[in-house]
Motif scaffolding. Structure first.
Motif, PDB file in Angstrom:
ATOM      1  N   SER A  59      -5.542   3.737  -2.014  1.00  0.00           N
ATOM      2  CA  SER A  59      -5.700   2.676  -1.066  1.00  0.00           C
ATOM      3  C   SER A  59      -7.179   2.790  -1.249  1.00  0.00           C
ATOM      4  O   SER A  59      -7.195   4.034  -1.140  1.00  0.00           O
TER       5      SER A  59
ATOM      6  N   GLU B  14      -7.526  -5.822   6.021  1.00  0.00           N
ATOM      7  CA  GLU B  14      -6.186  -6.193   6.355  1.00  0.00           C
ATOM      8  C   GLU B  14      -6.222  -7.953   7.212  1.00  0.00           C
ATOM      9  O   GLU B  14      -5.240  -8.595   6.149  1.00  0.00           O
ATOM     10  N   GLN B  15      -6.608  -8.190   8.174  1.00  0.00           N
ATOM     11  CA  GLN B  15      -6.250  -9.166   9.281  1.00  0.00           C
ATOM     12  C   GLN B  15      -6.572 -10.475   8.219  1.00  0.00           C
ATOM     13  O   GLN B  15      -5.895 -11.863   8.238  1.00  0.00           O
TER      14      GLN B  15
ATOM     15  N   TYR C 155      -7.370   3.359   2.195  1.00  0.00           N
ATOM     16  CA  TYR C 155      -7.623   4.300   3.408  1.00  0.00           C
ATOM     17  C   TYR C 155      -7.706   5.623   2.635  1.00  0.00           C
ATOM     18  O   TYR C 155      -7.720   6.432   3.415  1.00  0.00           O
TER      19      TYR C 155
ATOM     20  N   LEU D  90      -6.296 -10.356   4.901  1.00  0.00           N
ATOM     21  CA  LEU D  90      -5.676 -11.119   3.958  1.00  0.00           C
ATOM     22  C   LEU D  90      -4.177 -12.114   4.614  1.00  0.00           C
ATOM     23  O   LEU D  90      -3.676 -12.204   3.793  1.00  0.00           O
TER      24      LEU D  90
ATOM     25  N   LYS E 175       2.635  -1.639   4.175  1.00  0.00           N
ATOM     26  CA  LYS E 175       1.768  -0.248   4.125  1.00  0.00           C
ATOM     27  C   LYS E 175       3.110   0.885   4.688  1.00  0.00           C
ATOM     28  O   LYS E 175       3.702   0.962   5.766  1.00  0.00           O
TER      29      LYS E 175
ATOM     30  N   LEU F 262       1.706  -7.750   3.656  1.00  0.00           N
ATOM     31  CA  LEU F 262       1.588  -6.468   3.709  1.00  0.00           C
ATOM     32  C   LEU F 262       1.984  -5.435   3.888  1.00  0.00           C
ATOM     33  O   LEU F 262       2.583  -5.798   5.064  1.00  0.00           O
TER      34      LEU F 262
ATOM     35  N   THR G 215      -4.938   1.850  12.628  1.00  0.00           N
ATOM     36  CA  THR G 215      -4.825   1.613  11.553  1.00  0.00           C
ATOM     37  C   THR G 215      -3.299   0.699  11.790  1.00  0.00           C
ATOM     38  O   THR G 215      -2.997   0.071  11.050  1.00  0.00           O
TER      39      THR G 215
ATOM     40  N   ALA H  47       0.014  -5.706  10.714  1.00  0.00           N
ATOM     41  CA  ALA H  47       0.359  -5.011   9.770  1.00  0.00           C
ATOM     42  C   ALA H  47       0.194  -3.220  10.518  1.00  0.00           C
ATOM     43  O   ALA H  47      -0.559  -2.442  10.474  1.00  0.00           O
TER      44      ALA H  47
ATOM     45  N   VAL I  43       1.142  -1.245   0.142  1.00  0.00           N
ATOM     46  CA  VAL I  43       0.430  -0.039   0.199  1.00  0.00           C
ATOM     47  C   VAL I  43       0.752   1.427   0.439  1.00  0.00           C
ATOM     48  O   VAL I  43       1.734   1.597   1.143  1.00  0.00           O
TER      49      VAL I  43
ATOM     50  N   ILE J 236     -11.557  -1.767   8.125  1.00  0.00           N
ATOM     51  CA  ILE J 236      -9.709  -1.996   7.127  1.00  0.00           C
ATOM     52  C   ILE J 236      -9.189  -2.694   8.129  1.00  0.00           C
ATOM     53  O   ILE J 236      -8.547  -3.707   7.556  1.00  0.00           O
ATOM     54  N   ARG J 237      -9.467  -2.924   9.612  1.00  0.00           N
ATOM     55  CA  ARG J 237      -8.210  -3.776  10.723  1.00  0.00           C
ATOM     56  C   ARG J 237      -9.323  -4.828  10.182  1.00  0.00           C
ATOM     57  O   ARG J 237      -8.123  -5.885   9.328  1.00  0.00           O
TER      58      ARG J 237
END
Length: 282
Positions: A120, A150-151, A122, A153, A162, A160, A214, A219, A58, A146-147
């Motif tokens: 992204s 991403e978890q 975000y 993923l 960022k 990941l 986040t 991540a 990201v 979002i958390r």
């Protein structure tokens, strides 16, 4: 209680004010580091293709902070058949009527591939918040969404990274002028770039809150001091290579026995080469 449990999952977040914007890198050191990272990235990609690993990178940051230049250096090291850059702009009508995460889910990498997002999901808690494009209730809910996204993923086996590219207002203005003067860069400069500067403090607050809510141990956010482009590129590539390559054997994969048998039959190569590879494979 729910907020307290969520807070416990957050890593110690970075803050823009803590970034050292005086950091510099001279040309010889930059060229040496860039060459080293390109070789490592090629090995990482080869390993991903062989093992089926996958990764998401990201890229966020201020306008003119150097995301594009870093992405170009990253792209130059990788085979485009399993590396994709997704430039993210305002959503079209199709996505405006659907959950904001959908268009990102559709662009996630398959096994063996790496996807980079130039801006992204975000945007939900940055531009949509500052420009009042989304009701406050919804962009506040987005932190947890979002958390969780991403978890998911990470749980699916993706790595990941960022990155947030941070520059000073003065350096940004100097780069705007450079773009205006350079005909080959003028296309990068827009009216929105100037308009966004008027809300610098609002964006600054939104960015720091984004980090606070986040940046998780699994991540984390990485702030890249980007007043010096050479330093920013190498700092970003260093984080990318360390995260994507952590725990992996980056040695070139060995050919299988069937391939070696056919190569020995068809190719005019020294017998020791085939014998050596066959011995290492077996």
């Amino acid at each position: 209680m729910g907020e307290e449990r969520d807070a416990a999952k957050i890593a110690k977040p970075p803050r823009l004010a803590d970034a050292d914007l005086t950091r510099r890198l001279d040309k010889p050191a930059y060229r040496e580091a860039l060459s080293r990272h390109r070789l490592t990235l090629a090995r990482i990609q080869q390993t991903y293709l062989f093992n089926g690993d996958k990764a998401v990178i990201v890229f966020e940051g201020w306008d003119a902070a150097g995301k594009g230049g870093t992405i170009r250096r990253l792209s130059a090291a990788l085979d485009p058949r399993s590396f994709k850059v997704w430039p993210i702009g305002p959503p079209g009508n199709y996505y405006l009527d659907r959950h904001y995460l959908l268009r990102f889910m559709e662009r996630l990498p398959p096994r063996g591939a790496i996807s980079a997002f130039d801006r992204s999901w975000y945007g939900r808690v940055l531009v949509e918040r500052v420009e009042a494009l989304t009701p406050e209730r919804r962009w506040r809910q987005a932190y947890k969404e979002i958390r969780d996204f991403e978890q998911s993923l990470l749980d699916d086996g993706a790595r990941l990274v960022k990155l947030f590219f941070h520059i000073s207002p003065g350096r940004q203005l100097a780069r705007f002028e450079e773009r205006l003067r350079n005909p080959l860069k003028r296309w990068k400069l827009t009216y929105e770039d100037f308009r966004n500067r008027e809300k610098w403090d609002e964006y600054n607050a939104a960015i720091d809150e984004m980090f606070a809510r986040t940046s998780t141990p699994e991540a984390p956010w990485h702030v890249i001091p980007a007043n010096d482009k050479r330093h920013a590129r190498i700092a970003a590539l260093d984080i990318v290579t360390r995260t994507l390559g952590a725990g992996l054997d980056l040695s070139p994969p060995l050919p299988d026995r069937q391939l070696l048998t056919e190569a020995d039959r068809v190719l005019d190569v020294e017998p020791d080469l085939i014998a050596g590879l066959r011995g290492r494979t077996e």
